[in-house]
Scaffold this motif. Sequence first.
Motif, PDB file in Angstrom:
ATOM      1  N   GLY A   1       0.804  -1.219   0.000  1.00 30.20           N
ATOM      2  CA  GLY A   1       0.000   0.000   0.000  1.00 30.20           C
ATOM      3  C   GLY A   1       0.834   1.266   0.000  1.00 30.20           C
ATOM      4  O   GLY A   1       0.395   2.298  -0.506  1.00 30.20           O
ATOM      5  N   GLN A   2       2.043   1.204   0.547  1.00 30.19           N
ATOM      6  CA  GLN A   2       2.877   2.400   0.568  1.00 30.19           C
ATOM      7  C   GLN A   2       3.318   2.764  -0.846  1.00 30.19           C
ATOM      8  O   GLN A   2       3.333   3.924  -1.222  1.00 30.19           O
ATOM      9  CB  GLN A   2       4.097   2.190   1.467  1.00 30.19           C
ATOM     10  CG  GLN A   2       3.729   2.103   2.934  1.00 30.19           C
ATOM     11  CD  GLN A   2       3.168   3.409   3.444  1.00 30.19           C
ATOM     12  OE1 GLN A   2       3.760   4.466   3.286  1.00 30.19           O
ATOM     13  NE2 GLN A   2       1.988   3.357   4.054  1.00 30.19           N
TER      14      GLN A   2
ATOM     15  N   GLN B   1      11.242   4.792   5.259  1.00 28.64           N
ATOM     16  CA  GLN B   1      10.625   3.753   6.080  1.00 28.64           C
ATOM     17  C   GLN B   1      11.439   2.470   6.075  1.00 28.64           C
ATOM     18  O   GLN B   1      11.620   1.832   7.110  1.00 28.64           O
ATOM     19  CB  GLN B   1       9.219   3.457   5.576  1.00 28.64           C
ATOM     20  CG  GLN B   1       8.289   4.633   5.733  1.00 28.64           C
ATOM     21  CD  GLN B   1       6.871   4.266   5.333  1.00 28.64           C
ATOM     22  OE1 GLN B   1       6.228   3.451   5.974  1.00 28.64           O
ATOM     23  NE2 GLN B   1       6.397   4.859   4.264  1.00 28.64           N
TER      24      GLN B   1
ATOM     25  N   THR C   1       7.110   6.838  15.373  1.00 23.68           N
ATOM     26  CA  THR C   1       5.996   7.763  15.176  1.00 23.68           C
ATOM     27  C   THR C   1       4.664   7.117  15.532  1.00 23.68           C
ATOM     28  O   THR C   1       3.616   7.558  15.100  1.00 23.68           O
ATOM     29  CB  THR C   1       5.921   8.250  13.720  1.00 23.68           C
ATOM     30  OG1 THR C   1       5.864   7.104  12.877  1.00 23.68           O
ATOM     31  CG2 THR C   1       7.092   9.113  13.358  1.00 23.68           C
ATOM     32  N   GLY C   2       4.727   6.028  16.288  1.00 25.18           N
ATOM     33  CA  GLY C   2       3.499   5.475  16.846  1.00 25.18           C
ATOM     34  C   GLY C   2       2.597   4.786  15.850  1.00 25.18           C
ATOM     35  O   GLY C   2       1.409   4.705  16.066  1.00 25.18           O
ATOM     36  N   HIS C   3       3.157   4.312  14.736  1.00 23.36           N
ATOM     37  CA  HIS C   3       2.277   3.528  13.862  1.00 23.36           C
ATOM     38  C   HIS C   3       2.478   2.058  14.185  1.00 23.36           C
ATOM     39  O   HIS C   3       3.464   1.664  14.787  1.00 23.36           O
ATOM     40  CB  HIS C   3       2.558   3.820  12.400  1.00 23.36           C
ATOM     41  CG  HIS C   3       3.890   3.325  11.949  1.00 23.36           C
ATOM     42  ND1 HIS C   3       5.063   3.927  12.298  1.00 23.36           N
ATOM     43  CD2 HIS C   3       4.224   2.273  11.205  1.00 23.36           C
ATOM     44  CE1 HIS C   3       6.059   3.277  11.758  1.00 23.36           C
ATOM     45  NE2 HIS C   3       5.588   2.270  11.103  1.00 23.36           N
ATOM     46  N   ARG C   4       1.512   1.251  13.726  1.00 21.39           N
ATOM     47  CA  ARG C   4       1.560  -0.153  14.091  1.00 21.39           C
ATOM     48  C   ARG C   4       2.711  -0.851  13.405  1.00 21.39           C
ATOM     49  O   ARG C   4       3.009  -0.592  12.265  1.00 21.39           O
ATOM     50  CB  ARG C   4       0.252  -0.846  13.698  1.00 21.39           C
ATOM     51  CG  ARG C   4      -0.914  -0.286  14.448  1.00 21.39           C
ATOM     52  CD  ARG C   4      -2.161  -0.358  13.609  1.00 21.39           C
ATOM     53  NE  ARG C   4      -1.989   0.473  12.436  1.00 21.39           N
ATOM     54  CZ  ARG C   4      -2.993   0.952  11.740  1.00 21.39           C
ATOM     55  NH1 ARG C   4      -4.211   0.675  12.093  1.00 21.39           N
ATOM     56  NH2 ARG C   4      -2.779   1.700  10.687  1.00 21.39           N
TER      57      ARG C   4
ATOM     58  N   ASN D   1      -3.569   3.773   3.334  1.00 22.58           N
ATOM     59  CA  ASN D   1      -2.234   3.968   2.762  1.00 22.58           C
ATOM     60  C   ASN D   1      -1.668   5.356   3.016  1.00 22.58           C
ATOM     61  O   ASN D   1      -1.030   5.946   2.147  1.00 22.58           O
ATOM     62  CB  ASN D   1      -2.241   3.680   1.263  1.00 22.58           C
ATOM     63  CG  ASN D   1      -2.588   2.243   0.966  1.00 22.58           C
ATOM     64  OD1 ASN D   1      -2.726   1.446   1.897  1.00 22.58           O
ATOM     65  ND2 ASN D   1      -2.733   1.907  -0.283  1.00 22.58           N
ATOM     66  N   LEU D   2      -1.877   5.866   4.213  1.00 27.91           N
ATOM     67  CA  LEU D   2      -1.177   7.099   4.593  1.00 27.91           C
ATOM     68  C   LEU D   2       0.286   6.747   4.831  1.00 27.91           C
ATOM     69  O   LEU D   2       0.625   5.587   5.054  1.00 27.91           O
ATOM     70  CB  LEU D   2      -1.791   7.683   5.854  1.00 27.91           C
ATOM     71  CG  LEU D   2      -3.216   8.201   5.701  1.00 27.91           C
ATOM     72  CD1 LEU D   2      -3.757   8.661   7.043  1.00 27.91           C
ATOM     73  CD2 LEU D   2      -3.259   9.343   4.706  1.00 27.91           C
ATOM     74  N   PHE D   3       1.145   7.772   4.801  1.00 24.43           N
ATOM     75  CA  PHE D   3       2.564   7.523   5.030  1.00 24.43           C
ATOM     76  C   PHE D   3       2.856   7.680   6.520  1.00 24.43           C
ATOM     77  O   PHE D   3       2.831   8.789   7.042  1.00 24.43           O
ATOM     78  CB  PHE D   3       3.408   8.482   4.199  1.00 24.43           C
ATOM     79  CG  PHE D   3       3.045   8.464   2.740  1.00 24.43           C
ATOM     80  CD1 PHE D   3       2.943   7.261   2.055  1.00 24.43           C
ATOM     81  CD2 PHE D   3       2.785   9.630   2.056  1.00 24.43           C
ATOM     82  CE1 PHE D   3       2.597   7.217   0.715  1.00 24.43           C
ATOM     83  CE2 PHE D   3       2.443   9.599   0.714  1.00 24.43           C
ATOM     84  CZ  PHE D   3       2.339   8.394   0.052  1.00 24.43           C
ATOM     85  N   PRO D   4       3.144   6.587   7.205  1.00 20.06           N
ATOM     86  CA  PRO D   4       3.198   6.627   8.670  1.00 20.06           C
ATOM     87  C   PRO D   4       4.372   7.432   9.219  1.00 20.06           C
ATOM     88  O   PRO D   4       4.349   7.823  10.379  1.00 20.06           O
ATOM     89  CB  PRO D   4       3.317   5.154   9.067  1.00 20.06           C
ATOM     90  CG  PRO D   4       3.865   4.485   7.871  1.00 20.06           C
ATOM     91  CD  PRO D   4       3.353   5.235   6.682  1.00 20.06           C
ATOM     92  N   HIS D   5       5.399   7.672   8.397  1.00 19.61           N
ATOM     93  CA  HIS D   5       6.573   8.381   8.919  1.00 19.61           C
ATOM     94  C   HIS D   5       6.429   9.890   8.766  1.00 19.61           C
ATOM     95  O   HIS D   5       7.312  10.630   9.172  1.00 19.61           O
ATOM     96  CB  HIS D   5       7.835   7.890   8.228  1.00 19.61           C
ATOM     97  CG  HIS D   5       7.851   8.178   6.750  1.00 19.61           C
ATOM     98  ND1 HIS D   5       6.875   7.717   5.895  1.00 19.61           N
ATOM     99  CD2 HIS D   5       8.707   8.879   5.995  1.00 19.61           C
ATOM    100  CE1 HIS D   5       7.149   8.125   4.667  1.00 19.61           C
ATOM    101  NE2 HIS D   5       8.255   8.844   4.701  1.00 19.61           N
TER     102      HIS D   5
ATOM    103  N   TYR E   1       0.844  12.125  13.850  1.00 11.43           N
ATOM    104  CA  TYR E   1       1.191  11.102  12.867  1.00 11.43           C
ATOM    105  C   TYR E   1      -0.030  10.219  12.613  1.00 11.43           C
ATOM    106  O   TYR E   1      -0.873  10.072  13.501  1.00 11.43           O
ATOM    107  CB  TYR E   1       2.356  10.263  13.373  1.00 11.43           C
ATOM    108  CG  TYR E   1       3.665  11.007  13.315  1.00 11.43           C
ATOM    109  CD1 TYR E   1       4.388  11.060  12.129  1.00 11.43           C
ATOM    110  CD2 TYR E   1       4.161  11.686  14.425  1.00 11.43           C
ATOM    111  CE1 TYR E   1       5.575  11.756  12.057  1.00 11.43           C
ATOM    112  CE2 TYR E   1       5.350  12.390  14.355  1.00 11.43           C
ATOM    113  CZ  TYR E   1       6.058  12.425  13.174  1.00 11.43           C
ATOM    114  OH  TYR E   1       7.221  13.115  13.091  1.00 11.43           O
TER     115      TYR E   1
ATOM    116  N   GLY F   1      -0.537   7.147  12.708  1.00 13.51           N
ATOM    117  CA  GLY F   1      -0.741   6.101  13.703  1.00 13.51           C
ATOM    118  C   GLY F   1      -1.475   6.576  14.943  1.00 13.51           C
ATOM    119  O   GLY F   1      -1.955   5.766  15.735  1.00 13.51           O
ATOM    120  N   GLN F   2      -1.556   7.895  15.132  1.00 10.17           N
ATOM    121  CA  GLN F   2      -2.206   8.411  16.336  1.00 10.17           C
ATOM    122  C   GLN F   2      -3.669   8.759  16.096  1.00 10.17           C
ATOM    123  O   GLN F   2      -4.326   9.285  16.983  1.00 10.17           O
ATOM    124  CB  GLN F   2      -1.451   9.647  16.830  1.00 10.17           C
ATOM    125  CG  GLN F   2      -0.008   9.334  17.197  1.00 10.17           C
ATOM    126  CD  GLN F   2       0.853  10.567  17.331  1.00 10.17           C
ATOM    127  OE1 GLN F   2       0.749  11.508  16.544  1.00 10.17           O
ATOM    128  NE2 GLN F   2       1.724  10.563  18.327  1.00 10.17           N
TER     129      GLN F   2
END
Lengths: 433, 263
Positions: free
Chosen positions: A328-329, A351, A430-433, B108-112, B154, B156-157
Amino acid sequence: MSKQIAYVRTEMLPQQAPPSTSVGAIGWMRANLFSGWLNTAITLVSLLVILTIAVEILPWVLSPTWGGTSLNECRELLAAADHGSGACWGVIRERWIQLLFGFYPPELYWRPILAFVLLALALAPILFADKVPAKLLVFSAAYPFIFPWLLWGGMIWGPLAAAAGFVLGAIAYRVVSGAFSSLLGVIAGVVVALLWWLLLSGFITGLLDSILPIGLEPVESRKFGGFMLSITIGVVAIACSLPLGIVLALGRQSDLMIVKYLCVGFIEFIRGVPLITLLFVASTLLNIFMPPGTNFDIILRVLIMVTLFASAYMAEVIRGGLAALPKGQYEGADSLGLNYWQAQRLIIMPQALKISIPGIVSTFIGVFKDTTLVSIIGLLDPLGLSNAIRADANWNGIVWELYGFIALIFFFFCFGMSRYSMYLERKLQTGHR
Amino acid sequence: MSELAIDREIDRSKMKVSDEVSIEIINMNKWYGTFHVLRDINLTVNSGERIVIAGPSGSGKSTLIRCINRLEEHQSGRILVDGTELTSDLKNIDKIRSDVGMCFQHFNLFPHLTILENCTLAPIWVRKTPRKEAIDTAMHFLEKVKIPDQANKYPGQLSGGQQQRVAIARSLCMRPRIMLFDEPTSALDPEMIKEVLDTMIELAEEGMTMLCVTHEMGFARQVANRVIFMDQGQIVEQNEPEEFFNNPQSERTKLFLSQILGH
Ligand SMILES: Nc1ncnc2c1ncn2[C@@H]1O[C@H](COP(=O)(O)OP(=O)(O)OP(=O)(O)O)[C@@H](O)[C@H]1O
Ligand SMILES: [Mg+2]
């Protein structure tokens, strides 16, 4: 009247400190060391083991032999002090400078020292991007040219000409990519830089050398040694293997068959061959293939081999990071219209590299420790020097003190890298899974 | 799949289908290996249309809309978007992708990157918009999807519904002329589904051309001007929502509707 169930608090309770058994040192020990009978038993046994080892080793480490100038003298000192067994630290006192600098001319020690101080300065904006002003990056970019000049010396025009090639290439890229396409720009940049390096720069530096001989006294590669050599090889290999590894990892995933199989072939070949073999190739075989009379510096040859070796491993580590990214990225980036390089640079690599930080740093640490292998082809890194020192009649037979000291310094650097990687991982969370 | 009631008045004043053709798909076929996923697809979408694509799982709905911005490559036939044909020419592809927004089931957001950076990235790098202006645009659309106060967090939050709205805002920042939605609500809880549908309805009210793969039949009934039913890689039936739901023609459609509407 029936029982009163209504209740109103009239007085608020003040905040109280938690019981001392749950906080502070005691609370911590309770929770972590003595939380049950098994844990308590393990704690006690471990303490016992640690104590026994410390009791055995400490007197040895703290032996009063700093003054000894030979193994025999050291033994006499020990006997005189009635100290039993003890370390002969005299060897370190006498040879530590040599272990740091090898046979580098003592009056020029300031050059490697300055080079490494500046190295710290050049690394700062890269390692601590959020704490150090970004303007220092200009210095980081110039550093690769300052570093060899300080260490090897020679006229200043050589490194300046090398740097000028990059500047000219960049200008050509700007001009052409502005007027035509960015692909043409890249080609123009590379061509201009190559033309400069291959045809013009030799002539111009020769000219400048004779007109304006500004420079440092040259130092030959065979005088390099000690930790200075290890760090030089380690830093160069680390700094070059990361970008090379990224390129190889991307190449391995490429849709272009030729590129893909070249990268796969390179990676698998290098990973299938021991570093020692590559170093032997660098030290002996390469000379056979070179036209006679060419002088291809031995340290440069080793640097190339170690870098190639490290970059193959790096490529695989980064490929792991790339594979861990959800599809998906890529699709998110594609759907916004980012082109391949933008998507790689802005979305995928940040990433993938972040995921691979532990692996990347492990590879760095491995590379740094592998630099000791160069002692086998006769370079005087700390291990090579230790062999020389042990061959000295005065210190014949000394082992633990020498290797212990070398190990300690290696540990210092490797532990530093490992801690830095943990810091970086925490910072990039950054707190993502 | 329940039918979520849409309990608001829909302003239809700007929902106008023009004569201008926006997407044209002609005799398009696609295979995965030897598996014929899309068979002879013909579809013309005019500017301002709101099309809902429905169909059983595996019928090729996602594949169809992913072909429109070439996340998947078709093997035969033609696809034209705003008159530009999708070929292997990378320039055309990037051009079309930057004009066609897309929302995915899993956002599909960019988590970083922060929410704001997610929204400004493509305008800055693809459209070469000055940073300041890109930020203003991003804040404008984040306000529109009602999460301007989360701009510096971000992904993820955020909750799922918030993330999907950010994804919509991120697409809108490129000022697309067409929006594609691939099951934008199927990873969400009912409450969040409503938030996202509201955002989508607002978009429709502004006259955006939309293609939505969705199981939200309430949305299809009230917002769509056309419903397309797909099965086994083919378009089996298409009609206006009223007719489609009340008077389905093919047996396959009847079966599907009876299953998802549960009566
Ligand atoms: N990358 C792929 N390789 C091979 N087959 C695939 C691939 N992607 C999808 N398929 C197959 O193509 C068919 C259509 O898939 P598609 O994702 O378009 O279905 P869908 O209608 O979107 O279904 P759903 O409602 O479950 O999302 C399915 O049978 C699926 O198994
Ligand atoms: Mg799907």
